[in-house]
Design an enzyme around this catalytic site. Sequence first.
Site, PDB file in Angstrom:
ATOM      1  N   GLU A  45     -44.167 -33.953 -13.067  1.00 48.30           N
ATOM      2  CA  GLU A  45     -45.375 -34.132 -13.870  1.00 48.30           C
ATOM      3  C   GLU A  45     -46.339 -35.098 -13.187  1.00 48.30           C
ATOM      4  O   GLU A  45     -47.557 -34.855 -13.130  1.00 48.30           O
ATOM      5  CB  GLU A  45     -44.999 -34.654 -15.253  1.00 48.30           C
ATOM      6  CG  GLU A  45     -46.187 -35.018 -16.125  1.00 48.30           C
ATOM      7  CD  GLU A  45     -45.842 -36.058 -17.163  1.00 48.30           C
ATOM      8  OE1 GLU A  45     -46.773 -36.739 -17.628  1.00 48.30           O
ATOM      9  OE2 GLU A  45     -44.650 -36.210 -17.489  1.00 48.30           O
ATOM     10  N   ASP A  49     -50.069 -33.745 -11.954  1.00 47.08           N
ATOM     11  CA  ASP A  49     -51.314 -34.319 -12.457  1.00 47.08           C
ATOM     12  C   ASP A  49     -52.300 -34.547 -11.314  1.00 47.08           C
ATOM     13  O   ASP A  49     -53.497 -34.275 -11.440  1.00 47.08           O
ATOM     14  CB  ASP A  49     -51.001 -35.627 -13.173  1.00 47.08           C
ATOM     15  CG  ASP A  49     -52.249 -36.344 -13.659  1.00 47.08           C
ATOM     16  OD1 ASP A  49     -52.947 -35.793 -14.514  1.00 47.08           O
ATOM     17  OD2 ASP A  49     -52.525 -37.448 -13.164  1.00 47.08           O
ATOM     18  N   ASP A 118     -47.434 -31.919 -20.382  1.00 45.65           N
ATOM     19  CA  ASP A 118     -46.622 -32.520 -19.315  1.00 45.65           C
ATOM     20  C   ASP A 118     -45.888 -31.439 -18.520  1.00 45.65           C
ATOM     21  O   ASP A 118     -45.831 -31.490 -17.285  1.00 45.65           O
ATOM     22  CB  ASP A 118     -45.595 -33.482 -19.913  1.00 45.65           C
ATOM     23  CG  ASP A 118     -46.229 -34.746 -20.474  1.00 45.65           C
ATOM     24  OD1 ASP A 118     -47.413 -35.004 -20.190  1.00 45.65           O
ATOM     25  OD2 ASP A 118     -45.527 -35.477 -21.211  1.00 45.65           O
ATOM     26  N   GLU A 121     -48.146 -29.532 -16.086  1.00 45.63           N
ATOM     27  CA  GLU A 121     -48.380 -30.294 -14.860  1.00 45.63           C
ATOM     28  C   GLU A 121     -47.161 -30.231 -13.943  1.00 45.63           C
ATOM     29  O   GLU A 121     -47.298 -30.120 -12.718  1.00 45.63           O
ATOM     30  CB  GLU A 121     -48.712 -31.746 -15.205  1.00 45.63           C
ATOM     31  CG  GLU A 121     -50.070 -31.913 -15.872  1.00 45.63           C
ATOM     32  CD  GLU A 121     -50.322 -33.324 -16.372  1.00 45.63           C
ATOM     33  OE1 GLU A 121     -51.482 -33.642 -16.659  1.00 45.63           O
ATOM     34  OE2 GLU A 121     -49.349 -34.107 -16.481  1.00 45.63           O
TER      35      GLU A 121
END
Length: 227
Positions: A45, A49, A118, A121
């Site tokens: 995650e 991102d 989450d 990502e």
Amino acid sequence: MKLSAELKAFEARLGHEFQRPELLVRAVTHGSMTTVNREDNQRLEFLGDRVLGLVMAEALLDDDGDAAEGQLAPRYNALVRKEACADVAKEIDLGAVLKLGRSEMLSGGRRKQALLGDAMEAVIAAVYRDAGFEAAKALVLRLWGSRIKTVEADARDPKTALQEWAQARGFAPPDYVEQARSGPDHAPQFTIEARLDNGEAERATAGSKRQAEQLAAKALLTRLQKL
């Protein structure tokens, strides 16, 4: 590693066949399922991102060569925020393949916005690790699709938009009042009322105060704009 039938079907929805399927398994594994032999998706995650951010920053520059930084920043924020990631996750039914602990399953974890965002990502990072940046970029641009072209309408968050609406009409800034809290400590639900000093108000319920405030502001602004 051989993927389950559910994960193979998800691969098809995602549009990427993994050469290292263990990356996909890790990307859909929530922390509530962590064991000695099973890694969760938090590290992916973190990486996803950043990959998403770079893809979106570049896409926005390419889409509008004349936009100033002040115009690009809110568009960027709208495209990479957790709500946008969760919306994309829902479109490809990512929730159906999440590996969750019992408590998260019982509390509706497959539908939680933060958890879905989450995981989305993490999936982006898994593709990046599996096939490189260009593959991850192509995936993001395909899944986000027309959002990049239409982001201007969503660039301001609802709370900001509602405050600007109120100030333009001489009202005080909106108040956000917690009306109720329910659910267990690990999965609370907040009901927030957005209200103006002219008596107009709307309520919304979500898994965080911030999200409930945004939803209440959006509902109130939508109604006011129809009056």
